[in-house]
Design a protein around this motif. Structure first.
Motif, PDB file in Angstrom:
ATOM      1  N   TYR A   1      -8.352  -1.480  -4.591  1.00  0.00           N
ATOM      2  CA  TYR A   1      -7.933  -0.091  -4.815  1.00  0.00           C
ATOM      3  C   TYR A   1      -7.056   0.081  -6.045  1.00  0.00           C
ATOM      4  O   TYR A   1      -7.080   1.131  -6.690  1.00  0.00           O
ATOM      5  CB  TYR A   1      -7.220   0.462  -3.573  1.00  0.00           C
ATOM      6  CG  TYR A   1      -5.868  -0.154  -3.282  1.00  0.00           C
ATOM      7  CD1 TYR A   1      -4.711   0.301  -3.899  1.00  0.00           C
ATOM      8  CD2 TYR A   1      -5.744  -1.189  -2.356  1.00  0.00           C
ATOM      9  CE1 TYR A   1      -3.482  -0.257  -3.619  1.00  0.00           C
ATOM     10  CE2 TYR A   1      -4.523  -1.750  -2.066  1.00  0.00           C
ATOM     11  CZ  TYR A   1      -3.388  -1.287  -2.706  1.00  0.00           C
ATOM     12  OH  TYR A   1      -2.170  -1.842  -2.434  1.00  0.00           O
ATOM     13  N   SER A   2      -6.280  -0.944  -6.383  1.00  0.00           N
ATOM     14  CA  SER A   2      -5.367  -0.802  -7.518  1.00  0.00           C
ATOM     15  C   SER A   2      -6.088  -0.849  -8.854  1.00  0.00           C
ATOM     16  O   SER A   2      -5.496  -0.545  -9.881  1.00  0.00           O
ATOM     17  CB  SER A   2      -4.288  -1.894  -7.478  1.00  0.00           C
ATOM     18  OG  SER A   2      -4.870  -3.184  -7.540  1.00  0.00           O
TER      19      SER A   2
ATOM     20  N   LEU B   1      -8.501   6.116  -2.580  1.00  0.00           N
ATOM     21  CA  LEU B   1      -8.345   6.333  -1.144  1.00  0.00           C
ATOM     22  C   LEU B   1      -9.340   5.499  -0.344  1.00  0.00           C
ATOM     23  O   LEU B   1      -8.997   4.928   0.700  1.00  0.00           O
ATOM     24  CB  LEU B   1      -8.520   7.818  -0.817  1.00  0.00           C
ATOM     25  CG  LEU B   1      -7.469   8.770  -1.395  1.00  0.00           C
ATOM     26  CD1 LEU B   1      -7.865  10.219  -1.118  1.00  0.00           C
ATOM     27  CD2 LEU B   1      -6.089   8.481  -0.804  1.00  0.00           C
TER      28      LEU B   1
ATOM     29  N   ALA C   1       0.836  -1.202   0.000  1.00  0.00           N
ATOM     30  CA  ALA C   1       0.000   0.000   0.000  1.00  0.00           C
ATOM     31  C   ALA C   1       0.873   1.256   0.000  1.00  0.00           C
ATOM     32  O   ALA C   1       0.588   2.231  -0.715  1.00  0.00           O
ATOM     33  CB  ALA C   1      -0.924  -0.003   1.215  1.00  0.00           C
ATOM     34  N   ALA C   2       1.968   1.240   0.778  1.00  0.00           N
ATOM     35  CA  ALA C   2       2.868   2.395   0.829  1.00  0.00           C
ATOM     36  C   ALA C   2       3.543   2.625  -0.527  1.00  0.00           C
ATOM     37  O   ALA C   2       3.694   3.768  -0.972  1.00  0.00           O
ATOM     38  CB  ALA C   2       3.922   2.173   1.915  1.00  0.00           C
TER      39      ALA C   2
ATOM     40  N   LEU D   1      -8.295   1.718  -0.617  1.00  0.00           N
ATOM     41  CA  LEU D   1      -7.041   1.500   0.108  1.00  0.00           C
ATOM     42  C   LEU D   1      -7.311   1.481   1.613  1.00  0.00           C
ATOM     43  O   LEU D   1      -6.835   0.602   2.338  1.00  0.00           O
ATOM     44  CB  LEU D   1      -6.035   2.597  -0.237  1.00  0.00           C
ATOM     45  CG  LEU D   1      -4.690   2.541   0.493  1.00  0.00           C
ATOM     46  CD1 LEU D   1      -3.955   1.253   0.163  1.00  0.00           C
ATOM     47  CD2 LEU D   1      -3.835   3.749   0.122  1.00  0.00           C
TER      48      LEU D   1
ATOM     49  N   THR E   1       2.311   1.811  -3.420  1.00  0.00           N
ATOM     50  CA  THR E   1       1.285   2.315  -4.329  1.00  0.00           C
ATOM     51  C   THR E   1       1.110   3.816  -4.157  1.00  0.00           C
ATOM     52  O   THR E   1       1.059   4.570  -5.136  1.00  0.00           O
ATOM     53  CB  THR E   1      -0.052   1.599  -4.054  1.00  0.00           C
ATOM     54  OG1 THR E   1       0.137   0.192  -4.220  1.00  0.00           O
ATOM     55  CG2 THR E   1      -1.132   2.076  -5.005  1.00  0.00           C
ATOM     56  N   ILE E   2       1.025   4.251  -2.912  1.00  0.00           N
ATOM     57  CA  ILE E   2       0.872   5.684  -2.635  1.00  0.00           C
ATOM     58  C   ILE E   2       2.075   6.453  -3.153  1.00  0.00           C
ATOM     59  O   ILE E   2       1.939   7.558  -3.703  1.00  0.00           O
ATOM     60  CB  ILE E   2       0.688   5.911  -1.126  1.00  0.00           C
ATOM     61  CG1 ILE E   2      -0.638   5.294  -0.647  1.00  0.00           C
ATOM     62  CG2 ILE E   2       0.714   7.403  -0.788  1.00  0.00           C
ATOM     63  CD1 ILE E   2      -0.819   5.314   0.849  1.00  0.00           C
TER      64      ILE E   2
ATOM     65  N   VAL F   1       1.805   7.138  -6.876  1.00  0.00           N
ATOM     66  CA  VAL F   1       0.826   8.190  -7.162  1.00  0.00           C
ATOM     67  C   VAL F   1       1.414   9.559  -6.833  1.00  0.00           C
ATOM     68  O   VAL F   1       1.293  10.513  -7.614  1.00  0.00           O
ATOM     69  CB  VAL F   1      -0.470   7.962  -6.364  1.00  0.00           C
ATOM     70  CG1 VAL F   1      -1.442   9.130  -6.572  1.00  0.00           C
ATOM     71  CG2 VAL F   1      -1.133   6.658  -6.789  1.00  0.00           C
ATOM     72  N   ILE F   2       2.071   9.672  -5.691  1.00  0.00           N
ATOM     73  CA  ILE F   2       2.665  10.952  -5.281  1.00  0.00           C
ATOM     74  C   ILE F   2       3.747  11.386  -6.271  1.00  0.00           C
ATOM     75  O   ILE F   2       3.830  12.559  -6.650  1.00  0.00           O
ATOM     76  CB  ILE F   2       3.241  10.849  -3.854  1.00  0.00           C
ATOM     77  CG1 ILE F   2       2.094  10.683  -2.846  1.00  0.00           C
ATOM     78  CG2 ILE F   2       4.066  12.091  -3.518  1.00  0.00           C
ATOM     79  CD1 ILE F   2       2.560  10.431  -1.429  1.00  0.00           C
TER      80      ILE F   2
ATOM     81  N   THR G   1      -9.504   9.285  -7.640  1.00  0.00           N
ATOM     82  CA  THR G   1      -8.702   9.425  -6.422  1.00  0.00           C
ATOM     83  C   THR G   1      -9.534   9.089  -5.193  1.00  0.00           C
ATOM     84  O   THR G   1      -9.052   8.460  -4.255  1.00  0.00           O
ATOM     85  CB  THR G   1      -8.157  10.855  -6.307  1.00  0.00           C
ATOM     86  OG1 THR G   1      -7.399  11.158  -7.474  1.00  0.00           O
ATOM     87  CG2 THR G   1      -7.260  11.007  -5.082  1.00  0.00           C
TER      88      THR G   1
END
Length: 304
Positions: A209-210, A230, A111-112, A233, A114-115, A118-119, A226
């Motif tokens: 979420y993916s 969120l 999950a981290a 996730l 993936t974030i 995106v960032i 988005t």
């Protein structure tokens, strides 16, 4: 016509991957390419977000929408699953394992990552939106390939549809989860001022979420995408945390709240607290929801 134009190519890609066996797409390659492609598409979606005007305002909107939907799903879905567990004989855990939760940690690391993609995409989008073009079209074509790989993975998992749909507990859990989740989406659309189909679409990822964020963003609404990202996730992370406690109440709550991830990410945790007998239930419930995600989201997003 709009619905067919939206859903048709995506469904064709999914079914082509499910029914056609191409040797070069081995299980190992499909798993590897699928993981890498998800990260690439999420990075491109982050780029599309970064290129938006008034980005901070739109991220706040997406975060607020996700929180509202998250609370509604948690209340409505868990209530329905608790009642169905009482009515249809959901099992409960007899003990709590004290083993290290390595799968739990692995999911949180994923999950981290993936974030982070995106960032990174958002940052690149902010600084290069004036000279990089064609990103939305690229996301669309990659989306077709992603759905093809998802179809391959479902086929390679050797899931027999007849056996899955004959697992009564899995089917009941899936139906209750789908119904209560969509009800929460409809209530949320009224609270948030979204159209009814947007409200239903944004919750139709069922924890995947993916894929949910990718689908909605690729279909032309990166802010709502988005929100879905969120929301799902958060649902997956909370499901992993709550499984030890929900398992004490009944299996409908622990399996159903895990949503589509009951057949993969949360399966080890569910098996740990319910025992091996829960695995067919988890696979049946998770598979039914997983197969609906790439159908429901384009269908609902295509309604004008």
């Amino acid at each position: 016509m709009t619905i067919l134009a939206t859903l048709g190519p995506l469904l064709i890609a999914l079914l082509f991957g499910y029914w056609v066996n191409i040797k070069v797409f081995s299980p190992a390659r499909v798993a590897k390419w699928l993981e890498q492609l998800v990260y690439v598409i999420l990075g491109l979606i982050g780029f599309s977000l970064g290129a938006l005007d008034n980005l901070a305002e739109k991220l706040l909107v997406a975060g607020y929408q996700a929180i509202v939907m998250f609370v509604l799903i948690s209340i409505i879905s868990l209530s329905g699953l608790y009642l169905s567990g009482l009515r249809f004989g959901g099992t409960h855990a007899d003990h709590l394992s004290q083993e290290p939760q390595t799968k739990h940690s692995h999911a949180l690391i994923d999950a981290a990552k993936t974030i982070a993609w995106v960032i990174a995409g958002i940052v690149i989008g902010i600084f290069s939106k004036d000279w990089i073009t064609g990103v939305d079209e690229l996301v669309t074509y990659l989306l077709y390939f992603l759905l093809f790989l998802v179809g391959c993975q479902l086929r390679q998992g050797n899931y027999k549809l007849r056996k899955l749909f004959l697992n009564s507990q899995g089917v009941i859990i899936a139906l209750v989860t789908i119904t209560t989740t969509l009800l929460a989406g409809w209530v949320g659309s009224w609270v948030l001022g979204l159209t009814w189909n947007q409200g239903l679409a944004v919750v139709s990822g069922f924890g995947w979420y993916s894929l949910s964020g990718i689908l909605i963003s690729g279909l032309g609404d990166p802010v709502l995408g988005t929100t879905a990202f969120l929301l799902d996730l958060g649902r997956e992370i909370l499901a992993l945390m709550l499984i030890p406690f929900l398992a004490r109440l009944n299996s409908h709550m622990s399996v159903g709240y895990s949503g589509a991830t009951a057949m993969d990410f949360t399966l080890p945790m569910l098996g740990k607290f319910h025992g091996a007998q829960i695995i067919p239930v988890c696979i049946a419930s998770g598979f039914i929801m997983s197969i609906l995600v790439p159908i429901l989201i384009p269908l609902l997003m295509g309604i004008k």
